[in-house]
Enzyme design. Structure first.
Site, PDB file in Angstrom:
ATOM      1  N   GLY A 114     -39.003  24.669 -12.637  1.00  0.00           N
ATOM      2  CA  GLY A 114     -38.589  25.986 -13.096  1.00  0.00           C
ATOM      3  C   GLY A 114     -39.481  26.468 -14.223  1.00  0.00           C
ATOM      4  O   GLY A 114     -40.238  25.698 -14.823  1.00  0.00           O
ATOM      5  N   CYS A 115     -39.397  27.754 -14.529  1.00  0.00           N
ATOM      6  CA  CYS A 115     -40.272  28.338 -15.545  1.00  0.00           C
ATOM      7  C   CYS A 115     -39.919  27.816 -16.939  1.00  0.00           C
ATOM      8  O   CYS A 115     -40.782  27.329 -17.667  1.00  0.00           O
ATOM      9  CB  CYS A 115     -40.205  29.856 -15.489  1.00  0.00           C
ATOM     10  N   TYR A 116     -38.643  27.896 -17.295  1.00  0.00           N
ATOM     11  CA  TYR A 116     -38.238  27.363 -18.603  1.00  0.00           C
ATOM     12  C   TYR A 116     -38.541  25.867 -18.704  1.00  0.00           C
ATOM     13  O   TYR A 116     -39.061  25.398 -19.722  1.00  0.00           O
ATOM     14  CB  TYR A 116     -36.743  27.580 -18.837  1.00  0.00           C
ATOM     15  N   PRO A 117     -38.182  25.065 -17.680  1.00  0.00           N
ATOM     16  CA  PRO A 117     -38.460  23.621 -17.781  1.00  0.00           C
ATOM     17  C   PRO A 117     -39.945  23.312 -17.961  1.00  0.00           C
ATOM     18  O   PRO A 117     -40.295  22.414 -18.740  1.00  0.00           O
ATOM     19  CB  PRO A 117     -37.908  23.068 -16.457  1.00  0.00           C
ATOM     20  N   THR A 118     -40.825  24.019 -17.256  1.00  0.00           N
ATOM     21  CA  THR A 118     -42.250  23.739 -17.411  1.00  0.00           C
ATOM     22  C   THR A 118     -42.652  23.821 -18.879  1.00  0.00           C
ATOM     23  O   THR A 118     -43.262  22.916 -19.450  1.00  0.00           O
ATOM     24  CB  THR A 118     -43.081  24.754 -16.594  1.00  0.00           C
TER      25      THR A 118
END
Lengths: 346, 346, 346, 346
Positions: C149-153
Site C-alpha cells: 500500500g501507499c502509506y505502508p511503503t
C-alpha cells in the site's frame, strides 16, 4: 421577525442562505427542507453549523410552509418550483426562487434551452427578475422573485450601462466567464471530484450554456433590441468566485473618464457595486464571502473595444446574498441588512 | 465605543483584526499603523477593504497612540514591542500583543529560542497569557495580554484537560501539527511563493520551532511538572487552518465516555470550543473564518494511547479572533461580541 | 518484449501504470481491462492519453489473459483478485497485485480488518510482499507479488532500519501520515468532491485504517516481535503525495551521524531512496511523478526521540512505480528501467 | 552527443529544460549557469534533482561557453542576451533564446512595448521565430532561434490556419488567455506569494501585455495584413498551464467539418498538436508536463463567430519543450526525441 422557510437548504446555495440569515437581525428560519437529508440534523449535513443550527431537515411542502412563514427561498433544481407554485402559495408567502424557472420571459426560449415544458408560465409574467440594482422598484412589491443566475448577475451588471446608454455595438458582445467549482453545487460527479478539477482549467458549454439566453434577454431589454452574444464559461480550480471578461466594440471614441461617468451614473450609489480606480482590476478574492461586485474596464484605442472585468462571489451576490438583498427590498428593510460582510482575505 | 489602535495593521493578522473589528458594534478603530505602507490608504493595501476602510496607514508611535485609544493591538515581529513598552504606555491603554514577546515566563528560555535579549522582561510578570478559556479571570484585569501563538492555542487547548487531570504520561506527548500558509504572514520569500507551496507539503522546524517552548511552558503549568514534548509543524497547501494531532500515553484504561466527561468539564460551556460527536473528527474548513476550535479524540486500546485532533483558523482563534475575545473579556463585554461568525463553507 | 495485461486499468493507479509502461522500452501492453468502461477507447476515459493509447477497454478475464501475457497487473478493489486467482493463472503468467489481498500473512488479521473472508489464503504463503528494497531476492523468483500500500511503503521504509537494528523502543512507534487526494482513487463520493476537500484538511480512520496492520506486520518481522503502532492518516488538499512523520523512542543516545550510518547501510545503494542532507527535510513536490522516496530524520536530545520524515508519490513508489520496479526485478531487467523519471517541479 | 549550455538554468524554464534534457538520449549538459546561485550545487537549488544533477552552477560567459558547446539555451530576462550576442558566439554555437529579445521583427514595436533600446537588432533579421510547426524549414538552418512566448505559442497556433486561409475577419480577433502561476517565474514578489494567488483569479495587463505585439506580428504575417487584436491574460491558481479562448468573426458560413478540414491540413501530421473530437474541449491537465497542444473549436451560428480553445503546458510547449523541439530540428534529430512524454494525470 421575518419568518423564513428554505427549500433546498442542503445545497451550497441553501447553506449560504443559512449562513447569511444567521447574521440577519430581523430574520428567523423556521424550516430547513431538503430532498436528500430529511430527518438529519442540519449540522450533521454541514458540520460548520455545529452549535449554530441544530434543526432537523424536513421534507418540502410548499403549500403548508407558505402558511407559516413570510418568505420562502427555493434553491432547487430547475423545473421543480414551477411544477409546484400556485396562487395559494403566493397569497400566503413571498417566494424568492434561486432556480432558473422564472428568469426567462420567453417561454419558447426557456423550453428550448432547458429542454422541458414549463408547467406554470403564467407566473413568469408576475415574477420580477431579481437583479436588485436594476429592478429595485419592481422588487419592492413583488410576490415572486426570479433570483438571477451567478454568471448572469456578473455579466449583466458589467454591460448594462453600456447598452442602456448605447455606447457599444449590440452585435459585438463577447463574455468570457470563469467560475469556481462551488457553482456546480454539492452534487457528486466525476467532473467535480478533486483530482479532476485541481491544477486544471477548461472551457465548457461553449455557446450552449443556459445562462446565455438569460443574459441575452436582459441585455436586449437594456438596449431595446434583440441581441445575441457569445458566452463562454470556464471552470477554475477554486471554491468560490465568478470572473467575467466582457468585450464590446465602442460606437465612438470614448475616454476612460467618459465611460466611468456612465458607470458612476448607474452604480455610484450602489452599496454592493465597487468601481475600482483606473488601472486596478478586480480579483475574485477581494469579494469573497461578501455581496460585492467589483468592476473596472479598459478602453483599447487601437481596436476601439472596451473590456469590462468584474468579479463576484458566486454563492453570495451570485445566489444567496442577492436573494437576501431582494428580501430586504421586499420587506422594506435596509438593503444591506445582514449583508455588511467584510470580504475574507486571504 | 472602545477606541482601538492597531500596530502592524497591514500584516495578515492585522488585517484579520480589522475584518473582525469592523463587525464589532462597540469598537471604533482610530489608528492603522504599518511599517511598509505609511501614507497609503488601507484599502489600497487590502483592496477587499474598499468602501470599508479608507483610512491612511500611519507610522507607529506607541506612546502617543496610548494616550488616544483604549486598547492597542500589536501584530508585529518578535522583539519589537518588548523594546518599546513602558509603564507610561500601559497606564494609558491596554495592550494586546499578538507577537511572542510576553508569552514565555522564563527569560532564559525566551532568549535561547528567540536568540535575542529581552529588553523589558519586567513586563512579562504582569502580562497575562491570553488563552481565554484558561486564563479568563486574570485577563479581566490585565493591562498587558500576551496573545498565544496559533500552534500553541490549538495544541494547549487540545491537551490541557488531560494534563490538568493527570490522565496522561507527561513525558509521552507528541504534537504533530499542520498549518495553512497564511501562518507565514504576508512577507515575501521563495518559500512562500505559490508554485513552491502548491501541490506539496513538508515538515519544517522539527523540534526547533519557537512555539514548542510556549506549549511546553503552559502544559508544564497544567500538570505541575516540567515537561518536554515533541512538536513537529508541517506546511499544508491551503490559505487558512491549523490542525493538531496530539498523542499521549494514558496512565490508566479510560473509556471514550470517561475522557469525554473530562473535556466536557473544561469546555462544555465554552462558546468557542466545539467537542464533536464520537467518531467525527475536525476538518479545518468547518471552522474557517470563525473563532471556533473543533476537537475530538480517539482512544486506541491496543496501545493505550489517546489521539486528540483539533482544528482552528490560525488567523482567528489562532490570532485576531482570540485577541478580540480577550478584549471583550478585558472590557466586560459579552465574550462573543463581534465573534458570532458562521464558518464559511465551502 | 514483455507482454502485459492490466486489470483495473481505468483507476488512477491503473492509469499511472499505463503512463509508466508507455515509457518502458521492454514492455508492450496487450490488455486494458476495466469494470466501468468496457468498450470505450482508453483515451476517452483518460484524454491525456490521446494519440498515445487508443486501445479499447475490455472485460477482465484473468484465465484467458494469463495465457497471452507474461505478467498481469491487478489494480482492483480488495477481495476481488483473491476470489479469482488460481494455480492455472499463476502457471501461465506472473501476477503483480496492487490490491491488499495478499499483503497480510495472518488470515485472521486480514479478515478482521477487511471484514471479509479471504477466499484463497493458500496463495498468500507463496505471495511475496513487494517492497522492492527489502524483499528483492524473494521477488526475483516470485509468481505472485503483493504490491504494498501507499502509506505502508512510506512508513515501513522509514522505520525498517531502526527496528531491524534495534535502535528504537518497539512499543513507542507513532506514524502520523498525510496523503494527497488521488489516494482515494477515481471513485466518486461526496468526500472527494473538490469543494469538500480544497482548502481543508482532516484526520480520518484514526487507529482503524487498514494500512495499520500491514505496517505492523512488516515492522514486527523487522524487529522479531509483535508490535502495535499508532497510525493516523490525514487528507491534504493536493493531487499526489504521501508524507509520513514517524516518531520513536531511541533506546540509547545516538548522534545524527550514527543513525545516518544505519540508514546508509540499508539504503545507500538504493536507486530510489534519497537520504537528504542533515537539516533538509523532504517535500512531496520533490518526488512528484517519480519513483523516489526522500527521507531524513531529526534526533531530539531533550526527549531522546527520533523523528523520521519521508515523502513519496503515492501513485508511483506507492503503487504503479513500485509495481514496475518489481516487474523489472522479476524479469531480470535493470531495476530502474522505465523509472528514470525526473520529478516534476513545480 | 550534443553538448549543451544553459544560461539561466535556475529559473523555472531553465529547470524544465534540465528535466527534459535529462531524458534526451543525444544530449549532455555541460554548463548550468545562473545569476543567483553561482557556486551552489544544482540539486540544492532544485532538490527534486538530487542524485540526478549534482553540477555546480557557474557564472555565465557566453563567449567562452560557445566555444565548448554545440548549443546554448538562454532563459534570461529580456534585454540581457541581446546585449551580449555577437557574431563570434554564433559562429561557435547555436543559440536558442527563450527570452523575448529576438521575437519581434519591428524594432520600433520592440522598443515601445519593452521600453528599452535593442542593442543588437541586426541579429533579429537572422533569428528564426521558433514556432516549430510553422517555421520548421527555417529552423533547420538557423543559428539563432527566438523561442516563442508561452501565450503566443498557444494563441498563434490557435488562429494561424484560420488567418492563413482567410476564414475570419482579421479585425475581429479577441484572445482571452489564462495562465498558471509558474508563468511568472521563480522570482519573489507579493503578487505571487501563495495566499495572494490561491483561491483567486484576476485579469492583468489588459491590452498592455508584451505578448500582444508578438501575437499580432505573427498573425499579421499569416494573413498578409497588419492586424490589431485584443489580448487579455488572466492569472489562475494552478502551477502549470496556458488556456486560450480565441474569438473571431467568420467571413462566411462554415460548418464544423469544413473548418476541421482546415485545421487538419495544417496540424494533422503534427506530433504535438492534438485536435480533439467535436464537442470535446481541452483541459490544461490533459497536457501537463508534455509538449502537446490540445485544440478544438465551436462555431456559433447565431453570431457566426468561431471560438477556438487550446491548452498547453506553459513550461513545456510554451518554453522548454518547444526549445528542445527546435534543437531537434536544428540538429537533424527526430523532432520528438526526448519529448515523448505522457501527460501526467491527475
Amino acid at each position: 421577525m421575518i419568518k423564513v422557510g428554505i427549500i433546498g437548504a442542503t445545497g451550497y446555495a441553501g447553506q449560504e442562505l443559512v449562513r447569511l440569515l444567521m447574521g440577519h437581525k430581523d430574520v428567523t428560519i423556521k424550516y430547513y427542507s431538503s430532498k436528500s437529508y430529511v430527518g438529519k440534523r442540519y449540522d450533521e449535513v454541514y458540520p460548520n453549523m455545529l452549535n449554530i443550527v441544530g434543526d432537523i431537515c424536513v421534507e418540502d411542502n410548499l403549500v403548508d410552509m407558505a402558511k407559516e412563514v413570510d418568505v420562502i427561498f427555493t434553491a432547487t433544481p430547475h423545473a421543480y418550483i414551477s411544477s409546484l407554485i400556485n396562487e395559494d402559495i403566493l397569497s400566503n408567502a413571498k417566494v424568492i426562487d434561486l432556480s432558473a424557472d422564472f428568469r426567462l420571459n420567453n417561454q419558447a426560449v426557456f423550453e428550448k434551452w432547458y429542454n422541458i415544458k414549463h408547467e406554470s408560465f403564467q407566473f413568469v409574467e408576475e415574477a420580477v427578475y431579481g437583479l436588485s440594482e436594476i429592478y429595485r422598484d419592481d422588487i419592492k412589491n413583488a410576490r415572486l422573485i426570479a433570483n438571477p443566475g451567478c454568471y448572469p448577475t456578473c455579466s449583466i451588471l458589467s454591460l448594462y450601462p453600456l447598452l442602456k446608454e448605447g455606447l457599444v455595438d449590440k452585435d459585438s458582445i463577447i463574455i468570457d466567464a470563469k467560475s469556481g467549482v462551488s457553482g456546480a453545487g454539492r452534487s457528486v460527479s466525476l467532473n467535480t471530484i478533486y483530482c479532476e478539477v485541481n491544477e486544471s482549467m477548461k472551457a465548457y458549454g461553449i455557446s450552449t450554456h443556459r445562462h446565455a439566453p438569460e443574459i441575452e434577454e436582459q441585455l436586449s431589454m437594456a438596449c431595446g433590441n434583440d441581441i445575441a452574444i457569445n458566452f463562454t464559461p470556464h471552470l477554475v480550480p477554486m471554491n468560490r468566485g465568478i470572473y467575467t471578461t466582457a468585450y464590446a466594440n465602442l460606437l465612438s471614441n470614448y475616454s476612460y473618464d467618459e465611460v466611468k461617468e456612465i458607470y458612476n451614473k448607474y452604480y455610484k450609489n450602489e452599496n454592493f457595486i465597487r468601481i475600482l480606480e483606473e488601472g486596478v482590476y478586480p480579483e475574485t478574492k477581494w469579494v469573497e464571502a461578501s455581496n460585492y461586485m467589483d468592476i473596472n474596464f479598459k478602453i483599447d484605442n487601437r481596436t476601439n473595444r472596451i473590456i469590462v472585468v468584474s468579479a463576484i462571489d458566486n454563492l453570495v451576490k451570485g445566489a444567496a446574498g442577492q436573494a437576501v438583498q431582494n428580501m430586504n427590498i421586499m420587506f422594506g428593510l435596509k438593503e444591506n441588512e445582514g449583508l455588511n460582510i467584510v470580504p475574507i482575505f486571504p
